[in-house]
Design an enzyme around this catalytic site. Structure first.
Site, short mmCIF file in Angstrom:
data_model
loop_
_atom_site.label_atom_id
_atom_site.label_comp_id
_atom_site.label_asym_id
_atom_site.label_seq_id
_atom_site.Cartn_x
_atom_site.Cartn_y
_atom_site.Cartn_z
N CYS A 1 -11.91 56.80 46.29
CA CYS A 1 -11.97 55.36 46.47
C CYS A 1 -12.27 54.99 47.91
O CYS A 1 -12.37 55.85 48.79
CB CYS A 1 -10.63 54.71 46.08
N ASP B 1 -2.96 60.08 39.21
CA ASP B 1 -2.32 60.72 40.37
C ASP B 1 -1.83 59.67 41.37
O ASP B 1 -0.92 59.94 42.16
CB ASP B 1 -3.24 61.74 41.03
#
EC number: 6.3.5.4
Length: 594
Positions: free
Chosen positions: A2, A100
């Site tokens: 990201c 996660d």
């Protein structure tokens, strides 16, 4: 994978401008952008998401059930499944199936900031704890994921990309010391950036911000182990390498999407492929070469072709031309964000992977530093890390081509001495270690982090691809780093330990092939198809005036190079890339929009 962004101020943040900064990182996360406004508008935290794990349930930022902790995260945690199992056994509940990011949140809730010692992966994490009024910004052990920041009083801005920082802040002036360092090394070492007041959080560090007082501290949370295995022999070391690397590959191939591999003719990426094949993990190799007899020095096509034929596997063969570079260099430089004078062929590999629909790619980065460090410690003077002149001439100039005298003449001042002082100070760490370990650790903390890993991150994310480096699995790294050099570099043979560990599978011709690196045929192209572009860029008057450069030195060096002198080809390449950076990034008013 990201892009992350954070802003904190003692007054209400500009939400419109924050959204603009968030959008500037869209290439890092094309699957969705979100942000949360906290503390009555005085804190904003945002995320651009590239979905790799738990596509439906991993949106960010995420918030704890009581609303007191908010997290955004860039990267992957490769032991998240094991960590989650332990948390669930302890009674903690999860909302996602296998995110996660949620594991990080729950780990923080249970263990506090100490949780980072238990996670294995590549990451930059921002955690806002509204209950304790502390914000934590964390970078992984090796610096695989970048995070930049700027502080102005009690105002903090953090982002994955410099362009987002520039949108959220003003007065971003060029740092001349960083320009000198770039011309010397071909990259800029953290914590410095090309801008005076924008800082790169260093690898294995976290910042703790007191949101009430506005004060902060930076803490180092991991260092490579310096103790060694006492009585391990070569055969035991070979078995350890094979066992631990197989485990690392298993961890670092966790993905909800197919996986590609950047393959060269070297031992490192070939070992990654063999480990995947033996574990029956499907990967699709991509190789890039250069066509033409004059470029054979840079091309490894024959080695890769022979290697893949041995295993009966197909690979995607890519050829790069000078026209490819000309057409795409503006875009490449803008995504690198800072002046960069290293090798950039990886850009073409990631572009082709993207065309085939890949989001995840393995590579062999880190193997050199771990297994012999290019044999750099061979024949070094014993005082090379203890005497600054010896360090400058016998280490930096030998291995990094810093051109100390030419750069002083080029810049017409002594700024180059300041960055050499900085690097010499960094080299004083680990003084009690033998010279081989000191060399490897110095290069790991400089060239590996600030040249190789930053380039891989920027050029992979330019194409919205998550690049993974399994040699930097910290469990594997710590085990191999503890093997004594008398075993690791036995008889002075480069990478003998790694070659022997996969010796049954590595063809003899590959083990004996000379290392060519992953670079461009600059001397050929700059005297051929790119000659006019080179001349126009490095003799550009605005470029020379902006950096107060000595035009006579540039002209003389250029003439010598065009006449056939290759001794300063990297000097020429760095000038070329610095000029390109000035136009593509610093003077480009639309840079932040790209």
């Amino acid at each position: 994978m990201c892009g992350i962004i954070f802003e904190m101020d003692n007054k209400i943040c500009d939400e419109v401008n924050f959204k603009y900064a968030l959008e500037s990182q869209h290439h890092r996360g094309p699957d969705g952008s979100n942000y949360k406004v906290l503390q009555s508008g005085k804190v904003i935290i945002g995320n651009n998401r590239l979905a790799i794990i738990d596509k439906s349930g991993g949106s960010q930022p995420i918030t704890s059930s009581d609303g007191q902790v908010v997290i955004t995260f860039n990267g992957e945690i490769f032991n998240s499944r094991d960590l989650r199992n332990g948390l669930e056994k302890a009674g903690m509940k999860f909302n996602s199936s296998h995110s996660d990011t949620e594991v990080i949140l729950q780990m923080y809730l249970k263990f506090g900031i100490k949780f980072i010692e238990q996670i294995n992966g590549m990451f930059a994490i921002i955690i806002v704890d509204l209950k304790t009024q502390h914000t934590f910004v964390i970078r992984d052990r090796f610096g695989m994921k970048p995070i930049y920041f700027k502080i102005n009083g009690s105002r903090y801005v953090f982002a994955s990309d410099l362009r987002a920082i520039k949108i959220l802040s003003k007065n971003n002036e060029i740092c001349q010391d960083s320009v000198a360092e770039f011309m010397g090394l071909g990259f800029i070492t953290s914590p410095n950036t090309v801008y005076q007041n924008i800082i790169s959080l260093q690898a294995a560090c976290y910042m703790d911000i007191d949101m009430i007082s506005g004060k902060s501290t930076i803490n180092n949370w991991w260092t490579p182990p310096v103790d060694e295995f006492g009585d391990i022999n070569f055969e035991e070391s070979v078995n350890l390498v094979r066992k631990e690397f197989t485990s690392a590959i298993s961890r670092w191939t966790t993905s909800d999407y197919p996986i590609a591999l950047s393959l060269s003719g070297g031992v490192d990426s070939s070992s990654v492929l063999i480990a995947c094949l033996e574990a029956k993990i499907e990967v699709n190799p991509f190789f890039m070469g250069f066509k033409g007899f004059s470029l054979s020095r840079w091309d490894e096509s024959s080695v890769v072709k022979g290697f893949t034929e041995v295993f009966g596997i197909n690979y995607n063969n890519i050829e790069m031309t000078p026209q490819d570079l000309v057409l795409n260099l503006n875009n490449i430089v803008s995504h690198l964000e800072q002046p960069y004078g290293g090798g950039i062929p990886s850009w073409k590999i990631f572009l082709e992977m993207k065309k085939f629909g890949y989001r995840v790619a393995l590579n062999g980065t880190g193997g050199d530093e771990l297994f012999g460090n290019y044999n750099r410690a061979t024949d070094l003077p014993s005082n090379v890390f203890d005497d600054i002149e010896s360090f400058k001439l016998n280490y930096l100039n030998k291995f990094y081509k810093i051109y100390p005298y030419e750069i002083n003449d080029l810049l017409m001042d002594n700024t180059s001495e300041r960055y050499i002082d900085k690097l010499f100070h960094k080299a004083q760490r680990y003084q009690d270690l033998e010279i081989e370990k000191r060399s490897a650790l110095f290069d790991m903390e400089t060239q590996l982090t600030d040249e190789f890993l930053i380039m891989i991150d920027k050029l992979s994310m330019m194409n919205s691809i998550e690049a993974r480096t399994p040699f930097l699995d910290h469990i594997f790294f710590e085990q191999i780093h503890r093997i004594p050099n008398r075993v690791k570099n036995i008889e002075g043979s480069y990478k003998l330990l790694l070659k022997t560990a996969f010796g049954d599978s590595l063809p003899t011709f590959l083990k004996q092939a000379p290392k060519k690196g992953f670079s461009l045929p600059l001397s050929i192209w700059f005297r051929g198809e790119l000659r006019e572009l080179l001349i126009s860029k490095i003799l550009d008057e605005e470029f020379i005036e902006c950096f107060h450069l000595n035009k006579v030195i540039i002209a003389q060096t250029l003439d010598q190079f065009l006449a056939g002198d290759n001794s300063r080809v990297l000097f020429i390449w760095r000038l070329f890339m610095l000029s390109f950076w000035l136009r593509s990034v610093h003077l480009n008013q639309s840079f932040e929009k790209q």
